[in-house]
Design an enzyme around this catalytic site. Structure first.
Site, short mmCIF file in Angstrom:
data_model
loop_
_atom_site.label_atom_id
_atom_site.label_comp_id
_atom_site.label_asym_id
_atom_site.label_seq_id
_atom_site.Cartn_x
_atom_site.Cartn_y
_atom_site.Cartn_z
CB CYS A 33 -47.68 -58.77 -50.40
SG CYS A 33 -48.37 -59.46 -51.92
CE1 TYR A 89 -44.15 -61.94 -58.22
CE2 TYR A 89 -43.03 -59.90 -58.78
CZ TYR A 89 -43.60 -61.11 -59.17
OH TYR A 89 -43.62 -61.46 -60.50
CG ASN A 140 -42.95 -56.78 -51.49
OD1 ASN A 140 -43.62 -55.79 -51.23
ND2 ASN A 140 -43.48 -57.98 -51.62
NE ARG A 176 -45.83 -51.76 -50.03
CZ ARG A 176 -45.28 -52.94 -50.14
NH1 ARG A 176 -45.53 -53.88 -49.24
NH2 ARG A 176 -44.43 -53.23 -51.13
#
Length: 325
Positions: A2, A79, A172, A225
């Site tokens: 995510c 997460y 994360n 990311r």
């Protein structure tokens, strides 16, 4: 895994996220009305004065991964493997929640970041297995409200810790501070091309457009990311209106969306973006985009829905849709 960002303009403030996971979560737009009664996994009966909408799924009770409530507070869980640390047992005079229940407590009770800061000590998060997945979920949380302020909540030494989020991005593991420090490695990124220069007597110039983004990480790891989302969010333009901001947000999310089949876990499961969600904190709107279509579904948190007698589960199309011209 995510990715999440927030983005504010003069009209509103948005929280956006991708939900990347290997297990099929089957999340769907769900509305919890005011004064909903909820029994925690540890047997405590709670009543939530505030109504909210988000991505939920009902087993014995409802589970939520994200949402926005009637006061404009929005939250998403992501997460946080190898980092999350929870209490081993309940603490007297505090509400004991499983990790997957924390979101519902926040959405059902808290109206702003400032209120969250004063009330977070009312609860503790306890090691409790999630019945759907059969594990204790390692989670951390990104929270924002209509003011545009954004914070991260992480658990260190079994304690819920609120951290200011100046870059308005979260992914994360590892810890949030590590991601902020890692941005120092990417000072060379810019939206404009690099200027021509000389190596000795030889002039050198970019081959074409986009040289300022050379070195922008392109993989799907959490650090890559994070950097990619932080850069794109900082420079995405034409976001002054609600529609313009939504367009920009979804284009940013496109760059961290994981297609099915390209990211395989060690157990063989496919980790992919099962849905993207955007929450409008001032207009109390929820935008939901499942993997199987490019269509975006809008849910308005109305007074009628807030005063419903039961939770409302909404269904969306399960096929790719097009508009013929």
């Amino acid at each position: 895994m995510c990715t999440s960002i927030t983005l504010a303009n003069e009209q509103t403030n948005f929280l956006a996220r991708t939900m990347d996971f290997g297990f099929e979560l089957d999340g769907r737009p769900t509305i919890i009305p005011r004064n909903y009664s909820f029994t925690t996994d540890l047997g405590e009966q709670l009543t939530f004065p505030l109504g909210f909408v988000g991505t939920g799924r009902k087993l014995n009770s409802y589970l939520f991964a994200d949402g926005v409530n009637e006061h404009g507070l929005a939250i998403a869980e992501l997460y946080f493997p190898t980092e999350a640390s929870y209490m081993k047992k309940a603490v007297p005079e505090k509400i004991a929640l499983a990790p997957h229940e924390f979101i519902m407590w926040v959405l059902g009770n808290i109206g702003s970041i400032e209120e969250l800061k004063t009330r977070i000590n009312e609860v503790v998060v306890v090691n409790r297995e999630n019945k759907l997945l059969g594990i204790v979920l390692p989670l951390h949380f990104i929270v924002t409200d209509s003011s545009g302020n954004t914070v991260v909540i992480e658990t260190h030494d079994e304690t819920l810790t609120i951290k200011e989020n100046p870059v308005h991005v979260m992914t994360n593991s590892p810890r949030f501070e590590w991601h902020l420090q890692n941005l120092n490695n990417y000072l060379f990124l810019q939206p404009t091309n690099f200027a021509a220069k000389s190596f000795g007597d030889m002039p050198a110039a970019p081959f074409g457009q986009g040289s300022g983004t050379y070195g922008l990480p392109g993989g799907y790891t959490s650090p890559e990311r994070f950097v990619r989302a932080a850069f794109l969010r900082s420079y995405v333009s034409n976001t002054e209106t609600v529609d313009g901001a939504l367009t920009g947000i979804f284009h940013v999310l496109d760059n961290v969306t994981i297609p099915k089949g390209v990211n395989i876990k060690n157990d063989g499961a496919t980790d992919y973006t099962q849905y993207r969600a955007v929450f409008d904190t001032k207009n109390r709107c929820y935008y939901f985009n499942p993997y199987h279509t490019q269509e975006v579904f809008k849910v308005q948190l109305t007074e009628e829905r807030l005063t419903a007698s039961e939770p409302i589960e909404l269904t969306v199309s399960s096929s790719f849709s097009t508009t013929e011209l």
